[in-house]
Design a protein around this motif. Structure first.
Motif, short mmCIF file in Angstrom:
data_model
loop_
_atom_site.label_atom_id
_atom_site.label_comp_id
_atom_site.label_asym_id
_atom_site.label_seq_id
_atom_site.Cartn_x
_atom_site.Cartn_y
_atom_site.Cartn_z
N ALA A 1 0.86 -1.17 0.13
CA ALA A 1 0.02 0.22 -0.15
C ALA A 1 0.84 1.32 -0.07
CB ALA A 1 -0.81 -0.05 0.92
N VAL A 2 1.72 1.05 1.00
CA VAL A 2 2.59 2.62 1.03
C VAL A 2 3.79 2.53 -0.28
CG1 VAL A 2 4.19 3.69 2.35
CG2 VAL A 2 2.21 2.51 3.34
N LYS B 1 4.50 -9.21 -8.89
CA LYS B 1 4.68 -7.95 -8.22
C LYS B 1 5.53 -7.20 -9.06
CE LYS B 1 3.07 -9.09 -3.64
NZ LYS B 1 3.46 -9.02 -2.09
N TYR C 1 13.29 -9.85 -4.08
CA TYR C 1 14.24 -10.46 -3.08
C TYR C 1 14.34 -11.68 -2.60
CZ TYR C 1 10.41 -10.19 0.58
OH TYR C 1 9.44 -10.45 1.19
N ASN D 1 10.28 0.13 3.84
CA ASN D 1 9.25 -0.43 4.59
C ASN D 1 9.58 -1.56 5.23
OD1 ASN D 1 7.04 1.47 3.92
ND2 ASN D 1 7.61 1.07 1.77
N TYR E 1 9.04 -7.54 12.44
CA TYR E 1 7.84 -7.57 13.38
C TYR E 1 7.38 -8.81 14.14
CZ TYR E 1 6.61 -2.92 11.09
OH TYR E 1 6.58 -1.64 10.79
N PHE F 1 10.01 7.57 10.74
CA PHE F 1 9.00 8.35 10.38
C PHE F 1 7.67 7.66 10.90
CE2 PHE F 1 5.19 8.62 7.56
CZ PHE F 1 5.10 10.04 7.32
N VAL G 1 3.31 8.49 10.57
CA VAL G 1 2.30 9.53 9.81
C VAL G 1 1.85 10.49 10.73
CG1 VAL G 1 0.75 8.00 9.75
CG2 VAL G 1 0.98 9.62 7.84
N ASN H 1 -1.00 -9.80 -0.49
CA ASN H 1 -1.59 -8.62 -0.94
C ASN H 1 -0.75 -8.01 -1.90
OD1 ASN H 1 0.12 -7.97 1.27
ND2 ASN H 1 -0.29 -5.72 1.04
#
Ligand SMILES: NC(=O)c1ccc[n+]([C@@H]2O[C@H](COP(=O)([O-])OP(=O)(O)OC[C@H]3O[C@@H](n4cnc5c(N)ncnc54)[C@H](OP(=O)(O)O)[C@@H]3O)[C@@H](O)[C@H]2O)c1
Length: 332
Positions: free
Chosen positions: A156-157, A181, A197, A221, A249, A274, A276, A324
């Motif tokens: 998404a980002v 992708k 990757y 990301n 994560y 960063f 948002v 996704n």
């Protein structure tokens, strides 16, 4: 029947379906003066929710066990005793994972189906679009002719970051996890080059080859070893936007990797985290620009829409195996 999704366990490693619990209640919800009754239409599942499922200190408080999970939601007003909202309105904001809920309307923004499909307010015209736009501009300070490297590029980002880079006249190189992708980013989104990757043995060399003039802006990301490899290509005065680190994560041990300091010193480079929400004052101007690009067809977006409220936990889990393309959204 109103359904709610609760956090049952704090996930250990990759989240499992057993970490979530469904609660059903066969009772009509009532509203009092100043309240609205909302029916959930679309739910945003996001990697950052993984952080809120653990109890480690962060920039947002953790979810409580046995309480509803919340995220970006688009809902329709079914009944209103609040002057600001009328029956039939659509709203977007942070709401609980429930099929129906009562709200006082605070923090909710009205959205229009005529301006854009409702799901877009959770992606390109919502939090992830804002993240792409503001992270790139505020920290990346991109200049035409420079090279922008984006990890998590088909998400998404990342997919929005790369396209903004192209609009601004940069050479854009992406990193993503499947050949499909890679193709999507090159053909639909105009990336100059993309590295898979998962099939590339030497990421350091692959980045050097794809970025012959070095990397001026790195939009990160994913963190981990992919980002370690990017360090070997950064230019003097490079800007490294640390937006997310999805590759770690689910780590149960403290990740180790390349020591960044020598790369930053040698190149007088800036690496900055960063978030948002720190840029909330800039949301209106960013949304205005994103909407303009979308309406002119200059900025495209892709969504992976999973059908069914009951599939929300699985859609969230699937983010970690890259199921996704573009924004992962659940249609309730
Ligand atoms: N700081 C902020 O304010 C902010 C706001 C929004 C998002 N974020 C962060 O930005 C990043 C992207 O978020 P998003 O919402 O756009 O998610 P997303 O990129 O749409 O979805 C996650 C993608 O990450 C990739 N991925 C999963 N595991 C990976 C791994 N081990 N190594 C490399 N790639 C992996 C997958 O794509 P592949 O098939 O390519 O592996 C997956 O599709 C996340 O880290 C998120 O936490 C930060």
């Amino acid at each position: 029947m109103n359904q709610t999704i609760l956090l049952k366990n704090r996930p250990q490693g990759t989240p499992q379906l057993s970490d979530f619990e469904f609660q059903k209640e066969d009772k009509d919800l009532q509203i009092s003066e100043g309240e609205i009754l909302l029916e959930t239409k679309y739910i945003s599942v996001d990697p950052y929710l993984r952080g809120r499922m653990s109890d480690a200190k962060s920039y947002v408080p953790p979810f409580n066990l046995n309480e509803p999970i919340s995220s970006g939601v688009v809902a329709q007003v079914k009944a209103s005793k609040n002057d600001k909202f009328k029956e039939g309105d659509y709203v977007s904001g942070s709401l609980e994972w429930k099929t129906e809920q009562v709200s006082n309307g605070e923090g909710l923004t009205k959205v229009s189906e005529e301006q854009a499909p409702l799901s877009a307010y959770l992606g390109v015209l919502g939090m992830t679009g804002l993240t792409a736009f503001l992270g790139l501009h505020e920290i990346g300070k991109p200049k035409a002719g420079e090279t922008l490297l984006v990890s998590g590029a088909a998400g998404a980002v990342g997919s929005v970051v790369g396209q903004i880079g192209k609009i601004l006249g940069l050479r854009v190189v992406g990193i993503a996890g499947t050949d499909e992708k890679v193709e999507l980013l090159k053909t639909d989104f105009g990336f100059d080059d993309v590295i898979n990757y998962k099939t590339t043995e030497d990421m350091t060399q692959a980045i050097k080859t794809a970025c012959p003039d070095g990397v001026d802006v790195y939009f990160d990301n994913v963190g981990g070893s992919i980002s370690d490899s990017a360090l070997f290509s950064i230019n003097r005065f490079a800007r490294l936007i640390i937006c997310g680190a999805i590759s770690v994560y689910n780590s149960t041990e403290l990740p180790t990797g390349v020591s960044v300091q020598p790369f930053l010193v040698k190149n007088s480079a800036l690496m900055q985290g960063f978030i948002v929400s720190n840029y909330a004052d800039k949301f209106p101007e960013a949304i205005k620009q994103l909407s303009e690009w979308v309406s002119k067809g200059e900025l495209k977006y892709k969504e992976t829409i999973v059908e069914g409220f009951e599939n929300t936990p699985q859609a969230f889990i699937d983010l970690f195996s890259g199921k996704n393309k573009g924004k992962m959204i659940v249609k309730a």
